[in-house]
Design a protein around this motif. Sequence first.
Motif, short mmCIF file in Angstrom:
data_model
loop_
_atom_site.label_atom_id
_atom_site.label_comp_id
_atom_site.label_asym_id
_atom_site.label_seq_id
_atom_site.Cartn_x
_atom_site.Cartn_y
_atom_site.Cartn_z
N LEU A 227 32.23 2.17 33.69
CA LEU A 227 33.37 3.25 33.51
C LEU A 227 34.08 4.35 33.06
O LEU A 227 34.68 4.83 33.31
CB LEU A 227 34.67 2.22 33.91
N LEU A 231 31.89 7.40 35.20
CA LEU A 231 32.87 7.63 35.39
C LEU A 231 34.18 8.25 34.68
O LEU A 231 35.03 8.85 34.71
CB LEU A 231 34.18 6.08 36.51
N HIS A 232 33.59 8.04 33.72
CA HIS A 232 34.41 8.16 32.47
C HIS A 232 36.04 8.06 32.31
O HIS A 232 37.27 8.96 32.30
CB HIS A 232 34.70 10.47 32.55
N LEU A 233 36.55 7.16 32.88
CA LEU A 233 37.62 6.00 32.97
C LEU A 233 38.10 6.07 31.35
O LEU A 233 37.45 6.06 30.21
CB LEU A 233 38.07 5.39 33.17
N THR A 241 42.20 -0.94 35.64
CA THR A 241 41.13 -0.93 37.07
C THR A 241 39.97 -2.10 37.14
O THR A 241 40.27 -3.07 38.21
CB THR A 241 39.86 0.07 36.94
N VAL A 287 29.09 9.26 42.43
CA VAL A 287 30.44 9.12 40.96
C VAL A 287 31.14 10.19 41.41
O VAL A 287 32.48 9.63 40.35
CB VAL A 287 29.56 9.04 39.71
N ALA A 288 30.78 11.12 41.75
CA ALA A 288 31.74 12.18 41.72
C ALA A 288 32.18 11.95 43.07
O ALA A 288 31.54 12.37 44.04
CB ALA A 288 32.12 13.45 41.36
N VAL A 290 35.74 10.60 41.78
CA VAL A 290 35.59 9.11 40.69
C VAL A 290 36.33 8.01 41.70
O VAL A 290 35.87 7.30 41.51
CB VAL A 290 36.55 9.18 39.89
N TRP A 291 37.50 8.61 42.70
CA TRP A 291 38.23 7.80 43.68
C TRP A 291 37.52 6.82 44.45
O TRP A 291 37.18 5.91 44.91
CB TRP A 291 39.19 8.67 44.11
N LEU A 294 35.10 4.51 42.99
CA LEU A 294 36.02 2.99 42.49
C LEU A 294 35.72 2.26 43.54
O LEU A 294 35.82 1.24 43.59
CB LEU A 294 37.65 2.91 42.07
#
Length: 389
Positions: A227, A231-233, A241, A287-288, A290-291, A294
């Motif tokens: 993550l 995903l760079h959260l 999450t 992965v892009a 991001v949503w 997820l």
Amino acid sequence: MKRLTLYLLALGAFLTGGAELVVGGILNVIAEDLNLSVGLAGQLITAYSVAFAIGTPVIISLTSRLPRKQILTAALAVFIAGCLASYVSSGLGLLIFSRIVLGMSAGVFLVAAISSIAKLVPAEETGRAISLIALGFGSAMALGVPLGIAITEWRGWQTIFAVLGLLSILVLLGLLRLLPEIEGDAPAGFKEQFAVLRHPVIVTGLLVTFFLNMSNSIVLTYLTPLLQSVLHLTTAEVGLTMLALGFIGILGSRAGGIGVDRWGSVRMIAATLMLSFLSLSLVPMLVAPVWAALALIMLWIASTFMNAPPLQMYFIQQAPHASNLVLGMNTSVIHLGLALGAGLGGAAANTAGTVLYHPWMAGGGMLLALLSALASFAVVRRRETGTAA
């Protein structure tokens, strides 16, 4: 009264599950307090898993003839003693001993609770009832660990085990009063009980459990790095999450119980494994934005939690006279799969320098679980065809 009894068993699953999961969230605190390295403190997790994996099927086998109420209340009493030992621990030796006690007692309670539920409710409600146990364990993942961290910051990590012990006493008193007498398995010798493991349908079913949990562990163990680094959260977004995933798991386990009552264990197992395989396989390619990644991760969590009730129901259906033993072996295989998955995930991260491709590895494990399930279903069909002939 029956509904209240089911809720008490689910609460017991929440407490025993919390005792297992909470240590991972406070490992640094325990290591610092006891002046240990994090690696050495990590042996607390190993001790619990080994005791759970090895002790549970042996104890379940030796006590299979005893009434379930006696097993459940005894296991919970030993669990309370383990919580007390953890609470008073001031060194690694006693704490590891307490983890061994907690691992064995939690495993026995979990297996006895599932097998008891199967005999407490009508057949058409068994899936939903069993899902309450998965709901309790899923709640431990969603709520137990954050609550444990909060208690640690408030009063110290030992207080967690005091709380677990006190709440377990209330569950114990409730079960002593409300739980009816439930017979154990039919009398059988130790070797005769383990002979069920020679049946191909049981062996292939256990392979489903092994590959399923190996697959899940590959991603779950390294989900936070995935993550954050992929995903760079932010840290706050990761926390939200993880909380969301925990609640999705709770809903998934409930949906799995409803599904098995409506469509049967075989269809639910096949559908959830296929859904897990597809969602994991797509994550590295999406992965892009991001949503999208997820959403796939949430779909994977939902499907894997949905799988628990039908898989447990499947074992009960295929080995009704040795369900306690088979469920005990299943819990052991769960922990073996989790351990291997964590190791494979670590080796892959060190080799590749990234966790981006962990979902593909996990997808491969999920495919093996699906193939094992199809093999098990084929054995059942051949057996039923032979019986009909």
